[in-house]
Design a protein around this motif. Sequence first.
Motif, mmCIF file in Angstrom:
data_model
loop_
_atom_site.group_PDB
_atom_site.id
_atom_site.type_symbol
_atom_site.label_atom_id
_atom_site.label_comp_id
_atom_site.label_asym_id
_atom_site.label_seq_id
_atom_site.Cartn_x
_atom_site.Cartn_y
_atom_site.Cartn_z
ATOM 1 N N SER A 31 0.278 -1.337 -0.061
ATOM 2 C CA SER A 31 0.238 -0.004 -0.067
ATOM 3 C C SER A 31 0.363 1.116 -0.645
ATOM 4 O O SER A 31 0.346 2.195 -0.463
ATOM 5 N N ARG A 38 0.224 9.354 -6.288
ATOM 6 C CA ARG A 38 -1.109 9.150 -6.226
ATOM 7 C C ARG A 38 -1.774 10.398 -5.632
ATOM 8 O O ARG A 38 -1.519 11.169 -5.226
ATOM 9 N N ARG A 44 -8.564 6.134 -9.320
ATOM 10 C CA ARG A 44 -8.160 5.588 -9.006
ATOM 11 C C ARG A 44 -8.511 4.553 -7.801
ATOM 12 O O ARG A 44 -8.465 5.948 -6.772
ATOM 13 N N PRO A 45 -8.850 3.874 -6.995
ATOM 14 C CA PRO A 45 -9.449 3.682 -5.849
ATOM 15 C C PRO A 45 -8.088 3.826 -4.116
ATOM 16 O O PRO A 45 -7.044 3.625 -5.178
ATOM 17 N N GLU A 46 -8.176 3.625 -3.568
ATOM 18 C CA GLU A 46 -7.321 3.715 -2.477
ATOM 19 C C GLU A 46 -6.900 2.288 -2.020
ATOM 20 O O GLU A 46 -8.162 1.248 -2.514
ATOM 21 N N GLY A 47 -6.034 1.757 -2.272
ATOM 22 C CA GLY A 47 -5.759 0.306 -2.108
ATOM 23 C C GLY A 47 -4.646 -0.068 -3.095
ATOM 24 O O GLY A 47 -3.961 0.571 -3.917
ATOM 25 N N VAL A 48 -4.492 -2.091 -2.657
ATOM 26 C CA VAL A 48 -3.700 -2.088 -3.808
ATOM 27 C C VAL A 48 -4.744 -3.638 -4.359
ATOM 28 O O VAL A 48 -5.377 -3.736 -3.050
ATOM 29 N N ARG A 49 -4.004 -3.662 -5.314
ATOM 30 C CA ARG A 49 -4.837 -5.298 -6.339
ATOM 31 C C ARG A 49 -4.153 -6.703 -5.073
ATOM 32 O O ARG A 49 -2.827 -6.576 -4.599
ATOM 33 N N ASP A 52 -0.259 -7.243 -6.071
ATOM 34 C CA ASP A 52 0.671 -6.436 -5.258
ATOM 35 C C ASP A 52 0.790 -6.593 -3.883
ATOM 36 O O ASP A 52 2.013 -6.655 -3.084
ATOM 37 N N ASP A 87 -14.224 -4.420 -3.429
ATOM 38 C CA ASP A 87 -14.198 -4.542 -5.147
ATOM 39 C C ASP A 87 -13.105 -4.819 -5.602
ATOM 40 O O ASP A 87 -12.152 -3.939 -6.616
ATOM 41 N N TRP A 89 -9.958 -3.728 -4.136
ATOM 42 C CA TRP A 89 -8.489 -3.655 -3.459
ATOM 43 C C TRP A 89 -9.045 -3.397 -1.693
ATOM 44 O O TRP A 89 -10.143 -3.619 -1.619
ATOM 45 N N ARG A 91 -7.035 -2.398 1.180
ATOM 46 C CA ARG A 91 -6.699 -1.271 2.317
ATOM 47 C C ARG A 91 -6.476 -1.591 3.431
ATOM 48 O O ARG A 91 -6.763 -2.070 4.283
#
Length: 163
Positions: A31, A38, A44-49, A52, A87, A89, A91
């Motif tokens: 994160s 950013r 783009r939403p906060e967070g990571v996929r 990552d 969704d 993401w 966080r």
Amino acid sequence: MAPIGRQNLHMGENAWRRTDAWIFVSLVIASGAGRHRRSPTTRRPEGVRLADVLSTADHLDQSIPERHDIEEAIRRLLGAGLVDVADGWFRITPAGERLWRSRPTAGLATTVDTVQNVLDRRHAPGTAEWHLDEAEHAAAVQEYLVRTIPMPRQSPEGHSGRS
């Protein structure tokens, strides 16, 4: 060395596991990477996929977490209010940020071990409904593995614009 009673507490079903700390640390580190780039106005939403998180987890422990390990750790971290998933993401919540920022940083223990000790002392593992689909995990592993394949070096010949 922890007192005997403390050791027994950690062995129970309701104790934090090293995998929980490993996934949490991976999520925090993933994160943080790129947060400075950013824009606050980005869509783009906060967070990571997940890919990552897998990449960071592999870097920390030289292994990619299994689907069931991620699913169980995220359920426990969600239930404790330390992470959030929406969704696809992942966080860190404000409580997770506080845990991360307040952890001890001195000593010989690894960051994962230190975080597990902090979790044991300050938070009870929770339980939350969350499922990681086999196909979603496999796709994230594939995405991560593709990223690690070195790109072939291209010769500068033919790219100079000369004919």
